[in-house]
Design an enzyme around this catalytic site. Structure first.
Site, PDB file in Angstrom:
ATOM      1  CG  LEU A 282      -2.013   1.093   1.258  1.00 44.35           C
ATOM      2  CD1 LEU A 282      -2.975   0.922   0.085  1.00 44.35           C
ATOM      3  CD2 LEU A 282      -2.781   1.050   2.572  1.00 44.35           C
ATOM      4  CG  ASP A 283       0.966   3.577  -3.554  1.00 40.70           C
ATOM      5  OD1 ASP A 283       1.831   2.713  -3.810  1.00 40.70           O
ATOM      6  OD2 ASP A 283       0.086   3.923  -4.349  1.00 40.70           O
ATOM      7  CE1 TYR A 284       6.219   7.770   4.106  1.00 38.61           C
ATOM      8  CE2 TYR A 284       5.698   9.573   2.598  1.00 38.61           C
ATOM      9  CZ  TYR A 284       6.222   9.126   3.805  1.00 38.61           C
ATOM     10  OH  TYR A 284       6.745  10.033   4.687  1.00 38.61           O
TER      11      TYR A 284
ATOM     12  CB  SER B 188      -2.529   4.758  -0.022  1.00 36.90           C
ATOM     13  OG  SER B 188      -2.445   5.257  -1.340  1.00 36.90           O
TER      14      SER B 188
END
Length: 209
Positions: free
Chosen positions: A41-43, A45
């Site tokens: 999961l993106d930084y 997000s």
């Protein structure tokens, strides 16, 4: 039985256990030894991150061939019209190829925590919340999909992965542990992929300030 950790990842936390730049990581929140992320999961997000000590379970969750559905709550600029929503439902063509059809609906703002820091906002700004369900895991895929139709993502929260959801956890930074039954034919017993080395253990589920 396999161990599965459900973490509500806060905004601006890396989905790994170490970082040479000193940014917040999973090690600031998850204290359970021997678990590693199943998917990323993106930084920038927020929301559900799954971690496990089982290689087969990690593969079952993260491998796109299993088509495990991921649900996102996405706040976008403006208000997409019917044709733009239909484009996402049919699949859009990104630089790395066409996406699979997605389930997309306009929703009321979800009852979630305030982000820190908040999204940029001006008095006359119009934003819309979408619920987007996909079964892929490309890099920053949801953000690229909404940008493709002309509505950049302002905030992205992963609400669920397969049968697991944020409703099973608490506020950002908190996690819970469950056991998952793995059938005997679930695949090879390889170790979970270590993305950045061994985690640093902490004595609290909250990041030290």
């Amino acid at each position: 039985m396999a161990r599965l950790i459900l973490l509500n990842k806060p905004f601006n936390v890396l989905c790994q256990f170490t970082d040479k730049k000193g940014r917040p990581t999973l090690a600031d929140f998850v204290t359970t030894p021997g678990v590693y992320p199943a998917g990323r999961l993106d930084y920038d997000s927020e929301g559900l991150v799954l971690l496990t000590d089982s290689g087969p379970l990690q593969a079952r969750i993260a491998d796109p061939q299993h088509k495990m559905t991921k649900t996102y709550w996405v706040q976008v600029e403006g208000r997409p019209d019917d044709s733009e929503i239909d484009a996402l439902r049919s699949g859009v063509t990104l630089k790395d190829g066409p996406t699979r059809p997605a389930k997309v609906a306009i929703i009321e703002p979800p009852n979630v925590w305030e982000r820190n820091p908040p999204i940029r906002y001006r008095e006359n700004d119009v934003t819309t919340w979408l619920q987007i369900e996909i079964s892929e895991g490309r890099n920053r895929q949801v953000r690229r999909m909404t940008a493709h139709i002309g509505h950049p993502t302002l905030r992205l929260i992963r609400a669920s992965v397969g049968p697991w959801s944020l409703s099973d956890i608490g506020t950002p930074g908190e996690f819970t542990s469950v056991e998952v039954h793995m059938p005997k034919n679930s695949g090879s017993r390889r170790k979970p992929t270590k993305h950045t080395g061994k985690p640093t253990r902490r004595n609290s589920t909250q990041r030290k300030r």
